[in-house]
Design a protein around this motif. Structure first.
Motif, short mmCIF file in Angstrom:
data_model
loop_
_atom_site.label_atom_id
_atom_site.label_comp_id
_atom_site.label_asym_id
_atom_site.label_seq_id
_atom_site.Cartn_x
_atom_site.Cartn_y
_atom_site.Cartn_z
N LEU A 137 -2.45 0.49 4.90
CA LEU A 137 -2.03 1.76 4.32
C LEU A 137 -0.51 1.82 4.30
CD1 LEU A 137 -3.19 4.52 3.32
CD2 LEU A 137 -2.79 5.37 5.64
N THR A 138 0.03 2.16 3.15
CA THR A 138 1.48 2.32 3.04
C THR A 138 1.81 3.70 2.51
OG1 THR A 138 1.57 1.47 0.77
CG2 THR A 138 1.82 -0.14 2.55
N VAL A 139 3.05 4.07 2.63
CA VAL A 139 3.57 5.24 1.92
C VAL A 139 4.65 4.76 0.97
CG1 VAL A 139 3.04 6.97 3.68
CG2 VAL A 139 5.22 5.75 3.77
N ASP A 140 4.74 5.41 -0.18
CA ASP A 140 5.83 5.17 -1.12
C ASP A 140 6.45 6.51 -1.44
OD1 ASP A 140 5.88 2.31 -1.65
OD2 ASP A 140 3.86 2.59 -2.46
N LEU A 141 7.76 6.51 -1.59
CA LEU A 141 8.50 7.76 -1.73
C LEU A 141 9.19 7.86 -3.07
CD1 LEU A 141 10.10 7.50 1.79
CD2 LEU A 141 8.46 9.25 1.12
#
Lengths: 229, 229
Positions: free
Chosen positions: B3-7
């Motif tokens: 799981l990643t986050v992108d901003l």
DNA sequence: CAAATAGTGTCTATCAGACACTATCGA
DNA sequence: TCGATAGTGTCTGATAGACACTATTTG
């Protein structure tokens, strides 16, 4: 880490807003009420999983419904089995009979949203449902999504009931009629009529090509909920 | 599965809409431009990861910015390393200097959105950026979010520039002034003024308590983009 | 004074909401 | 005919957009 989808499937039936819930057949929360959903398989994306689970658990065909991604829920402790991230979807359906086919759909049932108490749903599904409801309520203002709650052809009164039931307000039938008929490409007259048990027959319409509703159907200022971030 | 986050971090600077981009230091797409982001750790949720990555990769403090979840991207082939689900976030910032601290922030830079070509971003980040832009544009209509692009106190002309730059339109300064001043609890006069190099000083305002903008600031009917599901 | 930016007033067309009235059906 | 529902017209106040005009500063 696992990925699931959870579905907030809403409909209007008997002038009340209903959500499709299932009784869980497995642990955790076995026997408890929950949103339909399940694990995303390794070679499908969450959209495909949402369509598949909708068919498996409820017998509904998502290709004929409005189905959109709502948001994701990632708290590490939201599932007792360990880290399970859920991508929630919002589906809007006309008042369809639930096929009680040979699938898990036998556990699915429509439940009036207003009848749900605080702790009635498993996991964080109460929060997911609340987010889905708010999304649906907001989108009725600025989009033509209300027609997703209606059958292929419908009367203006039926459309008005959707707004009234989803928003929990009552609207002036005459102003509503004038407004939706004048909105750009919201409704297309079919030229046919529905003959009711009593009263004047109502003209039948189908959804027009517009997705954005202009001018918007604004909830009154005082009715706006406080926005959540 | 990871799981990643992108901003998607947006700001208005020099009358142009900018997005914060980094140059990737690792494979895949090493050396290529991408949205800031990174892996969610095992004991944090995606909100916490978004705040942490924002600080690590850009030096910005998300607690002082508007930061909201955008949506998730789950296509199995979206990352060559294997199955990586990304939860995207949208952040809106005033025109802050980027701290070039001892973090990875040295790779971060503001880039005008209009300067980006089709294949300039790694992964599916062009799509994520497009979704973030549309969310920001839509929310300016119905929420008071435009103030998130402004410093703590600002003039009405600065606020108008936000709308003009984000929407890519020009607005009548006089009608805009009347409208935002009359909107419920959108702006609070500070009683102070900003003295410019030339011209009459402008009154300074700060953001009021409202989150919903009523009446809304509608883009003209013809300017509404086609909605994507 | 001029130039530049801030802010107000005024007009018109449109729209929302209130609500009287007409239309069309079955019984 | 009446009861019930569908649909139109009309009024009033609010709003959007166009745009003339006034206000306050520096040079």
């Amino acid at each position: 880490m696992s990925l699931t989808v959870d579905l907030v499937v809403l409909t209007v039936r008997d002038d009340r807003l209903h959500v499709l819930l299932i009784e869980r057949g497995k642990e955790p929360f076995r026997g408890k009420t929950a949103l339909p959903g399940g694990f995303v398989r390794s070679r499908e994306d969450s959209d495909a999983a949402a369509l598949r689970e909708l068919a498996e658990e409820t017998g509904l065909d998502g290709r004929t419904l409005h189905l959109e991604q709502l948001r994701s829920y990632t708290r590490p402790d939201r599932d007792p089995r360990g880290r399970v991230v859920s991508v929630a979807y919002l589906a809007l359906a006309p008042d369809l009979p639930l096929p009680v086919a040979g699938t898990d759909a036998r556990r699915a049932r429509w439940t009036p949203v207003a009848d749900l108490g605080p702790g009635d749903l498993a996991f964080d599904h109460a929060r997911i449902l609340a987010d889905g409801l708010e999304r649906a309520r907001a989108k009725l203002e600025y989009t033509t999504l209300a027609t997703a709650f209606c059958p292929p052809t419908f009367t203006i009164t039926e459309l008005r009931r959707v707004y009234e039931v989803v928003w929990g307000v009552s609207l002036d039938a005459r102003n509503f009629h004038r407004k939706v008929v004048n909105a750009d490409d919201f409704l297309v007259a079919t030229g046919t009529r529905r003959v009711p048990d009593v009263g004047r027959p109502a003209a039948l319409y189908r959804a027009g090509g517009a997705t954005v509703l202009y001018p918007p159907m604004l909830r009154a200022a005082a009715q706006h909920p406080v926005a959540r971030t």
